[in-house]
Design a protein around this motif. Structure first.
Motif, PDB file in Angstrom:
ATOM      1  N   THR A 103      52.421  -2.251  72.487  1.00 33.97           N
ATOM      2  CA  THR A 103      51.146  -1.682  72.056  1.00 33.97           C
ATOM      3  C   THR A 103      50.077  -2.755  71.931  1.00 33.97           C
ATOM      4  OG1 THR A 103      52.350   0.041  70.866  1.00 33.97           O
ATOM      5  CG2 THR A 103      50.036  -0.248  70.296  1.00 33.97           C
ATOM      6  N   LEU A 104      50.431  -3.895  71.368  1.00 35.78           N
ATOM      7  CA  LEU A 104      49.478  -5.004  71.260  1.00 35.78           C
ATOM      8  C   LEU A 104      49.015  -5.451  72.641  1.00 35.78           C
ATOM      9  CD1 LEU A 104      47.944  -7.083  69.592  1.00 35.78           C
ATOM     10  CD2 LEU A 104      50.002  -8.516  69.625  1.00 35.78           C
ATOM     11  N   THR A 105      49.951  -5.620  73.560  1.00 39.43           N
ATOM     12  CA  THR A 105      49.604  -6.041  74.920  1.00 39.43           C
ATOM     13  C   THR A 105      48.739  -4.998  75.614  1.00 39.43           C
ATOM     14  OG1 THR A 105      51.677  -7.261  75.067  1.00 39.43           O
ATOM     15  CG2 THR A 105      50.555  -6.796  77.131  1.00 39.43           C
ATOM     16  N   ALA A 106      49.091  -3.737  75.484  1.00 38.33           N
ATOM     17  CA  ALA A 106      48.318  -2.665  76.117  1.00 38.33           C
ATOM     18  C   ALA A 106      46.897  -2.619  75.571  1.00 38.33           C
ATOM     19  CB  ALA A 106      49.008  -1.316  75.911  1.00 38.33           C
ATOM     20  N   CYS A 107      46.737  -2.800  74.267  1.00 41.01           N
ATOM     21  CA  CYS A 107      45.401  -2.792  73.665  1.00 41.01           C
ATOM     22  C   CYS A 107      44.570  -3.982  74.149  1.00 41.01           C
ATOM     23  CB  CYS A 107      45.506  -2.809  72.146  1.00 41.01           C
ATOM     24  SG  CYS A 107      46.008  -1.246  71.419  1.00 41.01           S
ATOM     25  N   ILE A 108      45.179  -5.150  74.201  1.00 40.84           N
ATOM     26  CA  ILE A 108      44.444  -6.346  74.622  1.00 40.84           C
ATOM     27  C   ILE A 108      44.047  -6.255  76.096  1.00 40.84           C
ATOM     28  CG2 ILE A 108      44.705  -8.821  75.071  1.00 40.84           C
ATOM     29  CD1 ILE A 108      46.277  -8.988  72.443  1.00 40.84           C
ATOM     30  N   VAL A 109      44.989  -5.883  76.952  1.00 45.93           N
ATOM     31  CA  VAL A 109      44.707  -5.822  78.391  1.00 45.93           C
ATOM     32  C   VAL A 109      43.703  -4.717  78.717  1.00 45.93           C
ATOM     33  CG1 VAL A 109      45.737  -5.341  80.654  1.00 45.93           C
ATOM     34  CG2 VAL A 109      46.877  -6.889  79.069  1.00 45.93           C
TER      35      VAL A 109
ATOM     36  N   LEU B 186      41.091  13.406  71.067  1.00 41.75           N
ATOM     37  CA  LEU B 186      40.827  14.464  72.038  1.00 41.75           C
ATOM     38  C   LEU B 186      41.889  14.484  73.136  1.00 41.75           C
ATOM     39  CD1 LEU B 186      38.832  16.643  73.132  1.00 41.75           C
ATOM     40  CD2 LEU B 186      37.811  14.803  74.457  1.00 41.75           C
ATOM     41  N   LEU B 187      42.230  13.314  73.683  1.00 42.49           N
ATOM     42  CA  LEU B 187      43.231  13.263  74.747  1.00 42.49           C
ATOM     43  C   LEU B 187      44.625  13.627  74.245  1.00 42.49           C
ATOM     44  CD1 LEU B 187      42.069  10.106  76.735  1.00 42.49           C
ATOM     45  CD2 LEU B 187      41.878  12.507  77.426  1.00 42.49           C
ATOM     46  N   CYS B 188      44.955  13.238  73.010  1.00 42.00           N
ATOM     47  CA  CYS B 188      46.250  13.629  72.432  1.00 42.00           C
ATOM     48  C   CYS B 188      46.336  15.143  72.262  1.00 42.00           C
ATOM     49  CB  CYS B 188      46.457  12.955  71.077  1.00 42.00           C
ATOM     50  SG  CYS B 188      47.015  11.270  71.187  1.00 42.00           S
ATOM     51  N   THR B 189      45.264  15.742  71.799  1.00 38.10           N
ATOM     52  CA  THR B 189      45.224  17.189  71.640  1.00 38.10           C
ATOM     53  C   THR B 189      45.366  17.881  72.991  1.00 38.10           C
ATOM     54  OG1 THR B 189      43.799  16.934  69.711  1.00 38.10           O
ATOM     55  CG2 THR B 189      43.851  19.112  70.742  1.00 38.10           C
ATOM     56  N   LEU B 190      44.661  17.361  73.981  1.00 42.53           N
ATOM     57  CA  LEU B 190      44.746  17.923  75.323  1.00 42.53           C
ATOM     58  C   LEU B 190      46.161  17.789  75.897  1.00 42.53           C
ATOM     59  CD1 LEU B 190      43.160  19.134  77.738  1.00 42.53           C
ATOM     60  CD2 LEU B 190      42.795  16.785  78.489  1.00 42.53           C
TER      61      LEU B 190
ATOM     62  N   VAL C  76      47.083   7.684  77.048  1.00 42.01           N
ATOM     63  CA  VAL C  76      45.988   7.974  76.115  1.00 42.01           C
ATOM     64  C   VAL C  76      45.536   6.691  75.426  1.00 42.01           C
ATOM     65  CG1 VAL C  76      45.459   9.102  73.910  1.00 42.01           C
ATOM     66  CG2 VAL C  76      46.520  10.401  75.744  1.00 42.01           C
ATOM     67  N   LEU C  77      46.476   5.874  74.992  1.00 39.54           N
ATOM     68  CA  LEU C  77      46.156   4.598  74.347  1.00 39.54           C
ATOM     69  C   LEU C  77      45.336   3.723  75.282  1.00 39.54           C
ATOM     70  CD1 LEU C  77      46.648   2.424  72.076  1.00 39.54           C
ATOM     71  CD2 LEU C  77      48.597   1.718  73.459  1.00 39.54           C
ATOM     72  N   VAL C  78      45.798   3.563  76.510  1.00 40.01           N
ATOM     73  CA  VAL C  78      45.119   2.687  77.469  1.00 40.01           C
ATOM     74  C   VAL C  78      43.730   3.212  77.798  1.00 40.01           C
ATOM     75  CG1 VAL C  78      45.201   1.869  79.859  1.00 40.01           C
ATOM     76  CG2 VAL C  78      47.237   1.727  78.435  1.00 40.01           C
ATOM     77  N   ILE C  79      43.602   4.493  78.056  1.00 45.27           N
ATOM     78  CA  ILE C  79      42.302   5.081  78.405  1.00 45.27           C
ATOM     79  C   ILE C  79      41.327   4.963  77.237  1.00 45.27           C
ATOM     80  CG2 ILE C  79      41.125   7.251  78.954  1.00 45.27           C
ATOM     81  CD1 ILE C  79      43.691   8.006  80.550  1.00 45.27           C
ATOM     82  N   SER C  80      41.791   5.216  76.029  1.00 42.78           N
ATOM     83  CA  SER C  80      40.920   5.152  74.854  1.00 42.78           C
ATOM     84  C   SER C  80      40.399   3.739  74.611  1.00 42.78           C
ATOM     85  CB  SER C  80      41.667   5.640  73.612  1.00 42.78           C
ATOM     86  OG  SER C  80      42.079   6.963  73.777  1.00 42.78           O
ATOM     87  N   VAL C  81      41.289   2.760  74.634  1.00 41.31           N
ATOM     88  CA  VAL C  81      40.870   1.379  74.379  1.00 41.31           C
ATOM     89  C   VAL C  81      40.004   0.861  75.527  1.00 41.31           C
ATOM     90  CG1 VAL C  81      41.687  -0.976  73.998  1.00 41.31           C
ATOM     91  CG2 VAL C  81      42.844   0.926  72.893  1.00 41.31           C
ATOM     92  N   PHE C  82      40.341   1.231  76.755  1.00 40.45           N
ATOM     93  CA  PHE C  82      39.535   0.838  77.917  1.00 40.45           C
ATOM     94  C   PHE C  82      38.106   1.343  77.765  1.00 40.45           C
ATOM     95  CE2 PHE C  82      37.798   1.512  82.145  1.00 40.45           C
ATOM     96  CZ  PHE C  82      38.110   0.330  82.798  1.00 40.45           C
ATOM     97  N   THR C  83      37.963   2.598  77.391  1.00 41.31           N
ATOM     98  CA  THR C  83      36.634   3.188  77.214  1.00 41.31           C
ATOM     99  C   THR C  83      35.870   2.504  76.085  1.00 41.31           C
ATOM    100  OG1 THR C  83      37.497   5.304  77.990  1.00 41.31           O
ATOM    101  CG2 THR C  83      35.404   5.352  76.800  1.00 41.31           C
ATOM    102  N   GLY C  84      36.534   2.245  74.969  1.00 42.56           N
ATOM    103  CA  GLY C  84      35.887   1.550  73.860  1.00 42.56           C
ATOM    104  C   GLY C  84      35.423   0.158  74.246  1.00 42.56           C
ATOM    105  N   GLY C  85      36.270  -0.590  74.969  1.00 41.25           N
ATOM    106  CA  GLY C  85      35.892  -1.927  75.428  1.00 41.25           C
ATOM    107  C   GLY C  85      34.706  -1.883  76.368  1.00 41.25           C
ATOM    108  N   CYS C  86      34.687  -0.889  77.225  1.00 37.94           N
ATOM    109  CA  CYS C  86      33.584  -0.711  78.166  1.00 37.94           C
ATOM    110  C   CYS C  86      32.271  -0.439  77.426  1.00 37.94           C
ATOM    111  CB  CYS C  86      33.927   0.430  79.116  1.00 37.94           C
ATOM    112  SG  CYS C  86      32.778   0.649  80.460  1.00 37.94           S
ATOM    113  N   ILE C  87      32.322   0.395  76.425  1.00 35.90           N
ATOM    114  CA  ILE C  87      31.122   0.750  75.660  1.00 35.90           C
ATOM    115  C   ILE C  87      30.571  -0.460  74.908  1.00 35.90           C
ATOM    116  CG2 ILE C  87      30.352   2.094  73.648  1.00 35.90           C
ATOM    117  CD1 ILE C  87      32.157   4.355  74.761  1.00 35.90           C
TER     118      ILE C  87
END
Length: 122
Positions: free
Chosen positions: A101-107, A20-24, A46-57
């Motif tokens: 990308t690995l670091t961004a996903c983990i953090v 959704l964010l990529c499309t936007l 988009v990567l950071v926001i998406s993974v952050f939201t998933g981790g939060c959920i």
């Protein structure tokens, strides 16, 4: 959908949010005067926001071990992206981008997991 583990729900929501964010972002760049050079920073956001939201959920669903659960979701997201890239375009994999990308996903997953604990109802 309630019978799915929280990790799969979080991963699915992270993927949907990313799409959704990529499309936007693409629509925004296409229909405005923004230059295409902004796409790379937008993709990272988009990567950071998406993974952050998933981790939060994920951590909100369990109510404990937020850092570990968020990091595990970040790693799952990264592995899924890596597999997709290997299938679609393996020439686009290089060490610096891989490590970023690995670091961004983990953090971002870990930070989202920590926030999810604060939002849990336990």
């Amino acid at each position: 959908m309630n019978k799915l583990p929280a990790e799969l729900k979080g991963l699915g929501i992270a993927i949907l949010m990313g799409i959704l964010l990529c499309t936007l972002a693409a629509t925004l760049v296409y229909f405005t005067g923004l230059k295409e050079t902004i796409l790379n920073p937008l993709a990272k956001a988009v990567l950071v926001i998406s993974v952050f939201t998933g981790g939060c959920i994920v951590s909100k669903a369990y109510g404990n071990k937020g850092l570990v659960r968020g990091i595990s979701l970040g790693i799952m997201f990264f592995i899924l992206m890596l597999i997709t890239t290997l299938i679609a375009s393996p020439a686009h994999i290089y060490l610096k981008g891989f490590l970023y990308t690995l670091t961004a996903c983990i953090v971002s997953g870990g930070l989202g997991g920590i926030l999810g604990i604060g939002l849990s109802e336990d």
